[in-house]
Design a protein around this motif. Structure first.
Motif, PDB file in Angstrom:
ATOM      1  N   GLU A  38       0.864  -1.190   0.000  1.00  0.00           N
ATOM      2  CA  GLU A  38       0.000   0.000   0.000  1.00  0.00           C
ATOM      3  C   GLU A  38       0.899   1.238   0.000  1.00  0.00           C
ATOM      4  O   GLU A  38       1.969   1.227   0.593  1.00  0.00           O
ATOM      5  CB  GLU A  38      -0.869  -0.031   1.251  1.00  0.00           C
ATOM      6  N   GLN A  89       0.971   5.549   0.576  1.00  0.00           N
ATOM      7  CA  GLN A  89       0.271   6.704   1.147  1.00  0.00           C
ATOM      8  C   GLN A  89       1.136   7.941   0.993  1.00  0.00           C
ATOM      9  O   GLN A  89       2.364   7.867   1.014  1.00  0.00           O
ATOM     10  CB  GLN A  89      -0.031   6.497   2.634  1.00  0.00           C
ATOM     11  N   LYS A 135      -2.885   9.699   3.102  1.00  0.00           N
ATOM     12  CA  LYS A 135      -3.953   9.404   2.142  1.00  0.00           C
ATOM     13  C   LYS A 135      -3.480   8.279   1.239  1.00  0.00           C
ATOM     14  O   LYS A 135      -2.365   8.323   0.701  1.00  0.00           O
ATOM     15  CB  LYS A 135      -4.281  10.640   1.305  1.00  0.00           C
ATOM     16  N   LYS A 136      -4.335   7.258   1.064  1.00  0.00           N
ATOM     17  CA  LYS A 136      -3.977   6.133   0.205  1.00  0.00           C
ATOM     18  C   LYS A 136      -3.834   6.589  -1.240  1.00  0.00           C
ATOM     19  O   LYS A 136      -4.596   7.423  -1.716  1.00  0.00           O
ATOM     20  CB  LYS A 136      -5.057   5.049   0.273  1.00  0.00           C
TER      21      LYS A 136
END
Length: 111
Positions: A66, A68, A72-73
């Motif tokens: 993931e 960020q 915020k992704k």
């Protein structure tokens, strides 16, 4: 720009969730300690614009990788755009991460 003066709010956070099974059949016993070790190793040799978070992947609903930016992704294409700004492709970044993790696993177990 060095690590010391690259703005925190511009750094890409890379969250990698490590499967305990990647460490062998007894991986669950070592996963937390390994994640701390791997995070330290990756951060020590990474570029100024990256923050590493290596964590056990105990919830299969969470993605393995993931990205960020300022909590915020980012989608993979957006992360790829960010990396391209620094002359890196997402594919080569992911390949390098896999190679580095393999080396870190071997280092962790003293192979």
């Amino acid at each position: 720009m060095s690590k010391d003066n690259f703005p925190e709010n511009k750094k890409l956070t890379v969250i990698f969730r490590m499967e305990p099974g990647s460490l062998g059949p007894d991986g669950i016993q070592y996963i937390s300690e390994f994640c701390d070790f791997a995070q330290t190793q990756l951060q020590a040799c990474s570029d100024a614009y990256l923050i590493w978070v290596i964590a056990p992947r105990l919830d299969k609903n969470l993605p393995e990788l993931e990205f960020q930016l300022v909590n915020k992704k980012l989608t993979s294409p957006k992360a790829g755009q960010y990396l391209s700004f620094f002359g890196e492709s997402l594919d080569s970044f992911e390949e390098q991460l896999e190679d580095n993790l393999e080396a870190i696993i071997n280092q962790f177990f003293g192979r």
